[in-house]
Motif scaffolding. Structure first.
Motif, PDB file in Angstrom:
ATOM      1  N   UNK A 114      10.244  60.470  38.752  1.00 44.56           N
ATOM      2  CA  UNK A 114      10.649  60.375  37.342  1.00 44.56           C
ATOM      3  C   UNK A 114      11.817  59.421  37.102  1.00 44.56           C
ATOM      4  N   UNK A 115      12.027  58.491  38.021  1.00 44.19           N
ATOM      5  CA  UNK A 115      13.041  57.464  37.803  1.00 44.19           C
ATOM      6  C   UNK A 115      12.392  56.086  37.829  1.00 44.19           C
ATOM      7  N   UNK A 116      13.131  55.066  37.425  1.00 46.34           N
ATOM      8  CA  UNK A 116      12.638  53.708  37.538  1.00 46.34           C
ATOM      9  C   UNK A 116      12.653  53.246  38.981  1.00 46.34           C
ATOM     10  N   UNK A 117      11.741  52.370  39.365  1.00 45.38           N
ATOM     11  CA  UNK A 117      11.739  51.841  40.739  1.00 45.38           C
ATOM     12  C   UNK A 117      13.053  51.147  41.073  1.00 45.38           C
TER      13      UNK A 117
ATOM     14  N   UNK B 155      10.456  54.462  44.408  1.00 46.52           N
ATOM     15  CA  UNK B 155      10.575  55.198  43.163  1.00 46.52           C
ATOM     16  C   UNK B 155      10.739  56.677  43.488  1.00 46.52           C
TER      17      UNK B 155
ATOM     18  N   UNK C  90       9.986  48.093  46.955  1.00 50.31           N
ATOM     19  CA  UNK C  90      10.675  48.933  45.985  1.00 50.31           C
ATOM     20  C   UNK C  90      10.393  50.393  46.341  1.00 50.31           C
TER      21      UNK C  90
ATOM     22  N   UNK D 272      14.917  48.428  43.688  1.00 50.43           N
ATOM     23  CA  UNK D 272      14.725  47.331  44.628  1.00 50.43           C
ATOM     24  C   UNK D 272      15.316  47.707  45.983  1.00 50.43           C
TER      25      UNK D 272
END
Lengths: 115, 113
Positions: free
Chosen positions: A41-44, A38, A36, A46
């Motif tokens: 400041x964002x979501x991980x 990231x 993954x 895939x």
């Protein structure tokens, strides 16, 4: 879940391939290797995963050694937008109603793509 | 488009107040997860749920509570018992099988003053 070891940081030149290593020497036979990333400041997000064979998709390639104790994520032509923290994770197989089915994130590798 | 939605993006609360973070998914995923991330650190698992009306503690569950009354929703309550609640909170969902990755929300940044 097996533990993973990644270098804390690495730099890469824009347009060149970025090769991110990961050691998972205690991986067991039914554990997948996941990657993954990231962005700040964002979501991980895939990227890719594999069990034994090498895998490739539109984002990256995953090379897993024959003994499965290590793997390499390859970003073929790094861009500035690939600057992120990259996480290598191993995860148990099947739908296990227990600890083996969840993702455990380590510190990851902070990749800086430079112009 | 299917996805996972966290709200709000930023949340400010006074010390001692409980606060609930929302997480909704329309991916028909069975499993849902809550992670906490502190600055410069990796993600740590708070709670997870693999089916409706069932959930398990993760590595840092103290001071948090969850519910899973609907497949689509997995709200997280940060209680006043959580000693250091200021953090970035991430929700994720998955089919639950190992050959399928997680989908993450965009996160909620909670600041307690």
């Amino acid at each position: 879940d097996a533990k993973t070891t990644q270098p804390p940081s690495m730099d890469c030149a824009e347009g060149r391939a970025a090769n991110l290593p990961c050691n998972h020497s205690t991986i067991s036979g039914n554990e997948y290797v996941y990657w993954y990333r990231q962005i700040h400041s964002q979501g991980p997000q895939y990227i890719i995963h594999g069990l034994k064979n090498n895998e490739t998709n539109e984002m990256a390639s995953l090379i897993i050694t024959e003994d499965r104790k290590s793997s390499t994520l390859i970003l073929p032509h790094a861009t500035l937008r690939d600057t992120a923290v990259y996480y290598c994770i191993v995860r148990g197989g099947g739908f296990i109603k227990a600890a083996g089915n969840k993702l455990t994130f380590g510190g990851g590798t902070r990749v800086l793509v430079k112009p | 488009d299917g996805g996972i939605t966290q709200s709000p993006k930023y949340l400010f609360r006074k010390e001692g107040q409980n606060v609930t973070l929302s997480c909704e998914q329309n991916l028909n995923h069975d499993a849902m997860y809550w992670y906490r991330q502190d600055p410069g650190q990796g993600l740590r698992l708070i709670y997870y749920s693999q089916i409706v009306n069932d959930f398990q503690k993760g590595d840092i569950a103290e001071g948090y509570s969850v519910s899973r009354e609907k497949k689509e929703s997995f709200p997280l309550t940060v209680t006043s018992a959580q000693k250091n609640p200021t953090a970035f909170y991430l929700c994720a969902s998955s089919t639950g099988t190992a050959d399928y990755g997680y989908t993450f929300g965009s996160g909620t940044r909670l600041t307690v003053v």
